[in-house]
Design a protein around this motif. Structure first.
Motif, PDB file in Angstrom:
ATOM      1  N   PHE A   3      -8.104 -19.720  76.676  1.00 41.28           N
ATOM      2  CA  PHE A   3      -8.534 -20.866  75.872  1.00 41.28           C
ATOM      3  C   PHE A   3      -7.676 -22.094  76.183  1.00 41.28           C
ATOM      4  N   GLU A   4      -6.375 -21.873  76.424  1.00 39.37           N
ATOM      5  CA  GLU A   4      -5.501 -22.986  76.822  1.00 39.37           C
ATOM      6  C   GLU A   4      -5.974 -23.560  78.159  1.00 39.37           C
ATOM      7  N   LEU A   5      -6.230 -22.687  79.115  1.00 36.37           N
ATOM      8  CA  LEU A   5      -6.656 -23.148  80.436  1.00 36.37           C
ATOM      9  C   LEU A   5      -7.967 -23.926  80.364  1.00 36.37           C
ATOM     10  N   ALA A   6      -8.866 -23.463  79.507  1.00 33.56           N
ATOM     11  CA  ALA A   6     -10.180 -24.098  79.394  1.00 33.56           C
ATOM     12  C   ALA A   6     -10.143 -25.396  78.597  1.00 33.56           C
ATOM     13  N   GLY A   7      -8.964 -25.744  78.078  1.00 34.92           N
ATOM     14  CA  GLY A   7      -8.849 -26.988  77.335  1.00 34.92           C
ATOM     15  C   GLY A   7      -9.308 -26.897  75.904  1.00 34.92           C
ATOM     16  N   ARG A   8      -9.459 -25.667  75.402  1.00 31.48           N
ATOM     17  CA  ARG A   8      -9.804 -25.468  73.998  1.00 31.48           C
ATOM     18  C   ARG A   8      -8.502 -25.416  73.229  1.00 31.48           C
ATOM     19  N   GLU A   9      -8.125 -26.540  72.666  1.00 34.55           N
ATOM     20  CA  GLU A   9      -6.774 -26.728  72.152  1.00 34.55           C
ATOM     21  C   GLU A   9      -6.401 -25.721  71.080  1.00 34.55           C
ATOM     22  N   THR A  10      -5.141 -25.264  71.153  1.00 31.93           N
ATOM     23  CA  THR A  10      -4.591 -24.374  70.122  1.00 31.93           C
ATOM     24  C   THR A  10      -3.431 -25.039  69.397  1.00 31.93           C
ATOM     25  N   GLY A  11      -3.311 -26.363  69.561  1.00 36.06           N
ATOM     26  CA  GLY A  11      -2.268 -27.080  68.848  1.00 36.06           C
ATOM     27  C   GLY A  11      -0.971 -27.210  69.616  1.00 36.06           C
ATOM     28  N   ARG A  12      -0.884 -26.629  70.818  1.00 39.05           N
ATOM     29  CA  ARG A  12       0.347 -26.719  71.581  1.00 39.05           C
ATOM     30  C   ARG A  12       0.445 -28.080  72.282  1.00 39.05           C
ATOM     31  N   SER A  13       1.651 -28.582  72.378  1.00 40.92           N
ATOM     32  CA  SER A  13       1.888 -29.856  73.041  1.00 40.92           C
ATOM     33  C   SER A  13       1.775 -29.704  74.553  1.00 40.92           C
ATOM     34  N   ARG A  14       1.291 -30.744  75.210  1.00 40.73           N
ATOM     35  CA  ARG A  14       1.225 -30.752  76.661  1.00 40.73           C
ATOM     36  C   ARG A  14       2.138 -31.844  77.230  1.00 40.73           C
ATOM     37  N   ARG A  15       3.101 -32.293  76.448  1.00 37.30           N
ATOM     38  CA  ARG A  15       3.983 -33.348  76.917  1.00 37.30           C
ATOM     39  C   ARG A  15       4.940 -32.820  77.987  1.00 37.30           C
ATOM     40  N   HIS A  16       5.372 -33.710  78.871  1.00 36.31           N
ATOM     41  CA  HIS A  16       6.230 -33.320  79.974  1.00 36.31           C
ATOM     42  C   HIS A  16       7.612 -33.973  79.892  1.00 36.31           C
ATOM     43  N   GLU A  17       7.887 -34.783  78.874  1.00 35.73           N
ATOM     44  CA  GLU A  17       9.162 -35.471  78.843  1.00 35.73           C
ATOM     45  C   GLU A  17      10.294 -34.484  78.535  1.00 35.73           C
ATOM     46  N   VAL A  18      11.519 -34.941  78.802  1.00 37.41           N
ATOM     47  CA  VAL A  18      12.696 -34.104  78.582  1.00 37.41           C
ATOM     48  C   VAL A  18      12.841 -33.803  77.097  1.00 37.41           C
ATOM     49  N   GLN A  19      13.144 -32.557  76.787  1.00 40.20           N
ATOM     50  CA  GLN A  19      13.315 -32.143  75.399  1.00 40.20           C
ATOM     51  C   GLN A  19      14.783 -32.141  75.007  1.00 40.20           C
ATOM     52  N   THR A  20      15.046 -32.374  73.743  1.00 44.06           N
ATOM     53  CA  THR A  20      16.363 -32.160  73.153  1.00 44.06           C
ATOM     54  C   THR A  20      16.185 -31.263  71.948  1.00 44.06           C
ATOM     55  N   VAL A  21      17.225 -30.501  71.631  1.00 45.31           N
ATOM     56  CA  VAL A  21      17.117 -29.517  70.573  1.00 45.31           C
ATOM     57  C   VAL A  21      16.901 -30.193  69.218  1.00 45.31           C
ATOM     58  N   ASN A  22      16.053 -29.597  68.405  1.00 44.21           N
ATOM     59  CA  ASN A  22      15.821 -30.071  67.047  1.00 44.21           C
ATOM     60  C   ASN A  22      17.139 -30.007  66.257  1.00 44.21           C
ATOM     61  N   PRO A  23      17.538 -31.071  65.550  1.00 44.65           N
ATOM     62  CA  PRO A  23      18.827 -31.076  64.828  1.00 44.65           C
ATOM     63  C   PRO A  23      18.957 -29.931  63.828  1.00 44.65           C
ATOM     64  N   GLN A  24      17.859 -29.586  63.139  1.00 45.98           N
ATOM     65  CA  GLN A  24      17.927 -28.485  62.189  1.00 45.98           C
ATOM     66  C   GLN A  24      18.223 -27.155  62.894  1.00 45.98           C
ATOM     67  N   LEU A  25      17.615 -26.954  64.073  1.00 44.22           N
ATOM     68  CA  LEU A  25      17.890 -25.730  64.823  1.00 44.22           C
ATOM     69  C   LEU A  25      19.327 -25.704  65.316  1.00 44.22           C
ATOM     70  N   GLN A  26      19.853 -26.867  65.692  1.00 45.99           N
ATOM     71  CA  GLN A  26      21.240 -26.916  66.141  1.00 45.99           C
ATOM     72  C   GLN A  26      22.191 -26.532  65.011  1.00 45.99           C
ATOM     73  N   ARG A  27      21.929 -27.033  63.802  1.00 42.80           N
ATOM     74  CA  ARG A  27      22.784 -26.676  62.667  1.00 42.80           C
ATOM     75  C   ARG A  27      22.703 -25.180  62.373  1.00 42.80           C
ATOM     76  N   LEU A  28      21.505 -24.623  62.496  1.00 47.56           N
ATOM     77  CA  LEU A  28      21.342 -23.185  62.273  1.00 47.56           C
ATOM     78  C   LEU A  28      22.121 -22.385  63.316  1.00 47.56           C
TER      79      LEU A  28
END
Length: 287
Positions: free
Chosen positions: A88-113
């Motif tokens: 379904f992802e391949l066919a473009g039937r969206e499941t809510g996942r992001s398709r962005r390609h920019e560099v990620q940084t860790v979520n601050p809440q996850l870092q505190r955890l």
């Protein structure tokens, strides 16, 4: 659906079709010899109530597919939940996942955890299985991520290193599931030049990766068990789990735990004390 995604969808369906038999889907055996393993295209088309020409063009990457038809094909091919999500992802039937390609940084809440998890090894994986953050016990358990260049700080790439093959007692099982998870990332990050380069690099460098990648198995990152031969803590049988950040579903907290009173639980306590003494990684595990 992009051209590359359409081609991959067709190849994936072809691979799954080859794994089935006429008996497994309730078809009678005509007695005639079969030139190829698995179901024929016309048999899949008949069971999915579509034309053979339509299904043929779909496998050839020349056809867009609707959600109802894709659901029918998934049913015929006996796709499991992860495989169904992948097509379904391949066919473009969206499941809510992001398709962005920019560099990620860790979520601050996850870092505190992470910072507060002193007795549980944990790390945060981002898109394409990049290691975004980790706690000291994870570094002591797996290796000093800080010594790895950021562009190489990728869990899939690390699994196929020589040191990981020594660390994981069940390395082949771990590597197989890693390849299946990485293929799922192909659908999530369609068109990513970095992911394409990673797959090409691992395919050229490691024959096992090349063979398993060609099998086109997929899996989501959920739960499991890993056995490690650790140079400090000894044999550790760890249960791992994955927690997805609600603010960014492309970031997942992976934790390793053991039941209290077990040798592995005691080994983690020893390792935590060892890490607290200023050691960043176990001997032989630094990159």
């Amino acid at each position: 659906m992009t051209r590359s995604a359409a081609i991959e969808l067709g190849q994936f369906l072809k691979a799954r079709r080859a794994e089935l038999t006429h008996r497994s889907v309730g078809l009678p055996h005509s007695g005639a010899p079969r030139r190829v393993p698995g179901l024929r295209r016309e048999e899949v088309a008949m069971l999915a109530a579509i034309s053979t020409d339509y299904y043929t063009r779909l496998e050839q990457g020349r056809m867009q597919v609707s959600e109802p038809v894709l659901s029918a094909i998934a049913r015929v091919l006996r796709l499991n939940e992860d495989q169904r999500a992948y097509v379904f992802e391949l066919a473009g039937r969206e499941t809510g996942r992001s398709r962005r390609h920019e560099v990620q940084t860790v979520n601050p809440q996850l870092q505190r955890l992470l910072d507060d998890l002193g007795s549980i090894p944990a790390m945060v994986l981002g898109r394409q299985m990049d290691v975004l953050a980790w706690n000291p016990l994870a570094a002591a358990l797996v290796g000093d991520f800080g010594q790895i260049p950021p562009e190489d700080r990728n869990y899939a790439k690390m699994v196929f290193s020589d040191r990981m093959k020594d660390l994981y007692a069940d390395w082949e099982d771990t590597a197989l599931i890693t390849v299946a998870q990485l293929r799922m990332e192909v659908a999530h990050s369609a068109g990513s030049p970095r992911l394409t380069a990673l797959v090409n690099e691992l395919s050229e460098r490691d024959p096992d990766f090349r063979r398993w990648w060609a099998a086109r198995h997929v899996a989501a990152r959920t739960v499991g068990t890993k056995t490690l031969n650790h140079p400090v803590a000894g044999t550790l049988v760890l249960e791992w789990d994955t927690l997805t950040a609600s603010t960014d579903p492309d970031q997942q907290l992976v934790i390793w735990t053991a039941k209290p009173g077990t040798p592995t639980h005691d080994g983690l306590r020893i390792l935590a004390s060892w890490a607290a003494g200023g050691h960043q990684a176990a001997p032989g595990t630094a990159s």
